[in-house]
Design an enzyme around this catalytic site. Structure first.
Site, mmCIF file in Angstrom:
data_model
loop_
_atom_site.group_PDB
_atom_site.id
_atom_site.type_symbol
_atom_site.label_atom_id
_atom_site.label_comp_id
_atom_site.label_asym_id
_atom_site.label_seq_id
_atom_site.Cartn_x
_atom_site.Cartn_y
_atom_site.Cartn_z
ATOM 1 N N HIS A 113 -3.244 -5.019 2.166
ATOM 2 C CA HIS A 113 -2.372 -4.834 3.329
ATOM 3 C C HIS A 113 -2.472 -6.025 4.277
ATOM 4 C CE1 HIS A 113 -2.138 -0.638 1.991
ATOM 5 N NE2 HIS A 113 -1.064 -0.557 2.761
ATOM 6 N N HIS A 163 -11.422 -0.225 4.377
ATOM 7 C CA HIS A 163 -11.846 -1.620 4.238
ATOM 8 C C HIS A 163 -12.962 -1.944 5.215
ATOM 9 C CE1 HIS A 163 -8.983 -3.247 1.396
ATOM 10 N NE2 HIS A 163 -8.000 -2.644 2.034
#
Length: 165
Positions: free
Chosen positions: A68, A117
């Site tokens: 992303h 993440h």
């Protein structure tokens, strides 16, 4: 994914109908698609697992670098570059640049907030996206220079043929 489809479609409509520029559409698509492929290769190369805390969303792929973050940097970063290639008011250019930079930052931050993440994954994604933008800009500029050189050569040959012909 859907956000990029909508954003790419809107950008393509603007580039095609307002600017009459198909080149920007192809470049934007190339940057986005190839950065996604590069991200997959990087994930396999680093093979880093995601954080073990409970995620707010379900994600099954590897962690580093953040796809992303890399896609956001590549897509919105390249749109920022294109904004500087188009004639527009300084106010609109500044506004669009701030919007794009904010989107990049917020998308990266959201990946950490969602627990999918580590911060280093997002920073790595940003760095990889930035490197990808730089590579694409250099590549596109080299292609343009080669096209211009070929056009000048063809024009010179035509003029020479007219003079001798």
């Amino acid at each position: 994914m859907y956000a990029y489809i909508v954003a790419t479609t809107l950008a393509a409509i603007f580039f095609f109908f307002k600017l009459r520029n198909k080149k920007f559409i192809l470049q934007l698509l190339g940057v986005l698609i190839l950065s996604a492929l590069a991200n997959l290769a990087l994930k396999e190369a680093f093979n880093r697992a995601r954080p073990t805390i409970d995620h707010l969303v379900v994600v099954e792929t590897l962690s580093y670098p953040s796809g992303h973050a890399m896609s956001a940097m590549a897509f919105y970063g390249f749109l920022t570059y294109l904004v500087f290639q188009i004639k527009m008011s300084r106010l609109l250019r500044t506004f669009l640049t701030l919007v794009f930079i904010s989107l990049i930052f917020l998308i990266g931050l959201s990946r950490i907030y969602l627990g999918v993440h580590f911060p280093s994954d997002v920073i790595g994604g940003f760095a990889a996206g930035l490197i990808w933008i730089a590579f694409c800009i250099i590549l596109f500029n080299i292609i343009d220079l080669l096209r211009q050189k070929k056009m000048r050569k063809n024009q010179a040959e035509e003029e020479e043929n007219l003079e001798t012909g």
